[in-house]
Design an enzyme around this catalytic site. Structure first.
Site, PDB file in Angstrom:
ATOM      1  N   SER A  64     -63.446   3.411  73.886  1.00  0.00           N
ATOM      2  CA  SER A  64     -62.250   3.523  73.035  1.00  0.00           C
ATOM      3  C   SER A  64     -61.516   4.851  73.166  1.00  0.00           C
ATOM      4  CB  SER A  64     -62.627   3.315  71.571  1.00  0.00           C
ATOM      5  OG  SER A  64     -62.856   1.955  71.341  1.00  0.00           O
ATOM      6  N   LYS A  67     -58.087   4.643  74.383  1.00  0.00           N
ATOM      7  CA  LYS A  67     -56.987   4.076  73.578  1.00  0.00           C
ATOM      8  C   LYS A  67     -55.814   5.036  73.350  1.00  0.00           C
ATOM      9  CE  LYS A  67     -59.989   0.729  71.200  1.00  0.00           C
ATOM     10  NZ  LYS A  67     -60.772   0.492  69.953  1.00  0.00           N
ATOM     11  N   TYR A 191     -57.987  -4.787  79.564  1.00  0.00           N
ATOM     12  CA  TYR A 191     -58.413  -3.838  78.522  1.00  0.00           C
ATOM     13  C   TYR A 191     -59.885  -3.443  78.727  1.00  0.00           C
ATOM     14  CZ  TYR A 191     -60.458  -2.555  74.026  1.00  0.00           C
ATOM     15  OH  TYR A 191     -61.185  -1.930  73.038  1.00  0.00           O
ATOM     16  N   TYR A 243     -61.504   5.403  62.843  1.00  0.00           N
ATOM     17  CA  TYR A 243     -61.628   4.104  62.160  1.00  0.00           C
ATOM     18  C   TYR A 243     -61.842   4.281  60.655  1.00  0.00           C
ATOM     19  CZ  TYR A 243     -62.639   3.090  67.039  1.00  0.00           C
ATOM     20  OH  TYR A 243     -62.612   3.040  68.390  1.00  0.00           O
ATOM     21  N   VAL A 261     -67.714   3.947  72.114  1.00  0.00           N
ATOM     22  CA  VAL A 261     -69.065   3.435  71.857  1.00  0.00           C
ATOM     23  C   VAL A 261     -70.094   3.805  72.926  1.00  0.00           C
ATOM     24  CG1 VAL A 261     -68.537   1.538  70.269  1.00  0.00           C
ATOM     25  CG2 VAL A 261     -68.454   1.143  72.751  1.00  0.00           C
TER      26      VAL A 261
HETATM   27  N1  GLN Z   1     -64.811  -1.694  74.870  1.00  0.00           N
HETATM   28  C1  GLN Z   1     -65.197  -1.553  73.511  1.00  0.00           C
HETATM   29  C2  GLN Z   1     -64.747  -2.731  72.678  1.00  0.00           C
HETATM   30  O1  GLN Z   1     -63.666  -3.198  72.836  1.00  0.00           O
HETATM   31  C3  GLN Z   1     -64.630  -0.249  72.975  1.00  0.00           C
HETATM   32  C4  GLN Z   1     -64.971  -0.034  71.526  1.00  0.00           C
HETATM   33  C5  GLN Z   1     -65.150   1.413  71.154  1.00  0.00           C
HETATM   34  O2  GLN Z   1     -65.414   2.276  71.989  1.00  0.00           O
HETATM   35  N2  GLN Z   1     -65.120   1.693  69.874  1.00  0.00           N
HETATM   36  O3  GLN Z   1     -65.483  -3.234  71.860  1.00  0.00           O
END
Ligand code: GLN
Length: 432
Positions: A64, A67, A191, A243, A261
């Site tokens: 993420s 993003k 993605y 978040y 993550v």
């Molecule tokens: N690729 C992961 C997902 O879409 C990324 C989530 C994250 O890093 N919080 O679930």
């Protein structure tokens, strides 16, 4: 002398190392096998210098943390209006993978949750790009932020896509609201590749530093995205980057940030530093446990909270004195430091409220390190009004902190290198 900053960082790592709480991301099987003991931290300064401690050259997937960078690329490629029409900027207060959209418009609440980020991926690059071209646009853009060519970890990609049911559900829901216009499965595929880009802690610190440096990569000097885009991205990181822990983070750490993550965490402090940490065990929000502790420590030890109130601008006018006497007397306003709006206001107050009785007036910028745009306009307006009031105005500006000074209608300034040149214009050489 032993290096001060790496010593401090090593000490910080040792303080958090005993904390083995949290779990690796289990829903992506390939991430569940990562070495949980890995631990690293890097600081990238805006001149490109990197300080590090621990595992800063181990590669892991960006997840993420891609993003905010993909959001920056979409804003750059499509413009604010078309991106904002599809993705909002409101904190959701929900988990990153929550299946939720704004009730009236069907827009994802923000680009940091998966619903927003899946949409943002579809907005990177030109509209008519094919899926591979879009992935390449994102990979190229992330690489420009890092200052080196990055690549995708195919096995993490394969592992995640096999279990991407939740993201597929989100994408189908987005498709049903016409937020996504292409094929839902194809967008999730792109993605997921974006999330599988391999980075090191060092890369992440440099990517954060590019944001902290107004979009200019400190290594390559490339303006990766415009300044206006950086401001938008940092704002959204500040309010939504962590978040459902965003409020705690904003108060306790106070640095625009983003977690992933795989265990990465970045923070970008505007004008100062890019920070990254890596430790794979996650708290229930999906944020790295030891990463969060390190950031709390860094922020309080180094005073990095963005709401930390800076020293007041009262001291911008260092002195107000007269050099020489008689008709040649020169009023000198000696200024200092970095001048923004509040600093320039001190100068306006000093010069306009108590208009000097001397004909000749100098604004001495010798000790001024920077003048931002609004301060520059205000200083030139002071010069213009002084000219209109019958004064001869000098700008003592040996380092050109106010380049091309043009005070506008009826104003005139003579730029010189020293106060002496302003005091004795005929004796000590000509004005520039
Ligand atoms: N690729 C992961 C997902 O879409 C990324 C989530 C994250 O890093 N919080 O679930």
């Amino acid at each position: 002398m032993r290096p001060i900053i790496p010593d401090y960082m090593t000490e910080a790592l040792e303080k958090v190392r005993p904390d083995t709480s949290g779990e690796r991301a289990g829903y992506i099987p390939e991430l569940a096998t990562a070495d949980p003991e890995r631990l690293g931290a890097a600081f990238a300064m805006l001149d490109g210098k990197v300080y590090g401690a621990g595992d800063i050259d181990t590669e892991f997937t960006i997840q993420s943390i891609s993003k905010p960078f993909a959001y920056a690329l979409a804003l750059t490629d499509r413009g604010f209006d078309s991106v904002l029409a599809k993705v909002g900027v409101e904190p959701s207060g929900e988990a990153f993978n929550e299946i939720s959209l704004e009730s009236t418009t069907g827009r994802p609440l923000n680009p940091m949750i998966n619903a927003g980020a899946i949409t943002v991926h579809s907005l990177a690059g030109a509209q008519d790009l094919d899926p591979a071209g879009r992935v390449e646009r994102v990979l190229h853009g992330l690489s420009a932020f890092a200052g080196r060519r990055l690549r995708i970890d195919e096995s993490v990609y394969a592992s995640e896509i096999e279990h991407a049911h939740r993201n597929l559900a989100i994408a189908h829901m987005l498709r049903s609201h016409d937020i996504l216009t292409g094929d839902a499965k194809t967008v999730v595929d792109g993605y997921t590749r974006q999330c599988s880009v391999l980075v090191t802690t060092r890369d992440l610190a440099m990517m954060a530093a590019t944001l902290a440096n107004r979009g200019v990569n400190p290594l390559s000097g490339e303006q990766v995205v415009p300044e206006t885009v950086v401001r938008q991205v940092l704002s959204v990181m500040f309010s939504c980057g962590m978040y459902d822990a965003a409020g705690d983070w904003a108060t306790q750490v106070g640095i625009p940030a983003k977690s992933g993550v795989a265990g990465g965490l970045i923070g970008a402090l505007p004008g100062q530093i890019g920070i990254a940490t890596f430790s794979p065990r996650l708290d229930p929000h999906g944020n790295s446990v030891r990463g969060v502790s390190l950031f709390e420590r860094f922020s309080s030890d180094m005073g990095l909270h963005v709401m930390e109130v800076p020293a007041a601008a009262l001291a911008v006018v260092r002195s107000n004195h007269v050099v020489g006497s008689g008709p040649n007397a020169l009023r000198v306003l000696e200024l200092q430091g970095g001048i923004g709006f509040a600093g320039a206001e001190r100068v306006v107050k000093e010069a306009v409220d108590n208009e000097p009785s001397e004909v000749r007036v100098a604004l001495d910028l010798t000790r001024v390190s920077s003048v931002d745009d609004v301060a520059r306009r205000m200083l030139l307006e002071v010069a213009r009004r002084l000219t209109l009031g019958g004064h001869d105005v000098f700008l003592v500006d040996p380092e050109s902190v106010v380049p091309d000074p043009e005070p506008g209608d009826g104003g005139r300034v003579t730029v010189v290198d020293t106060v002496d040149q302003a005091a004795n214009p005929t004796r000590s050489g000509s004005a520039r």
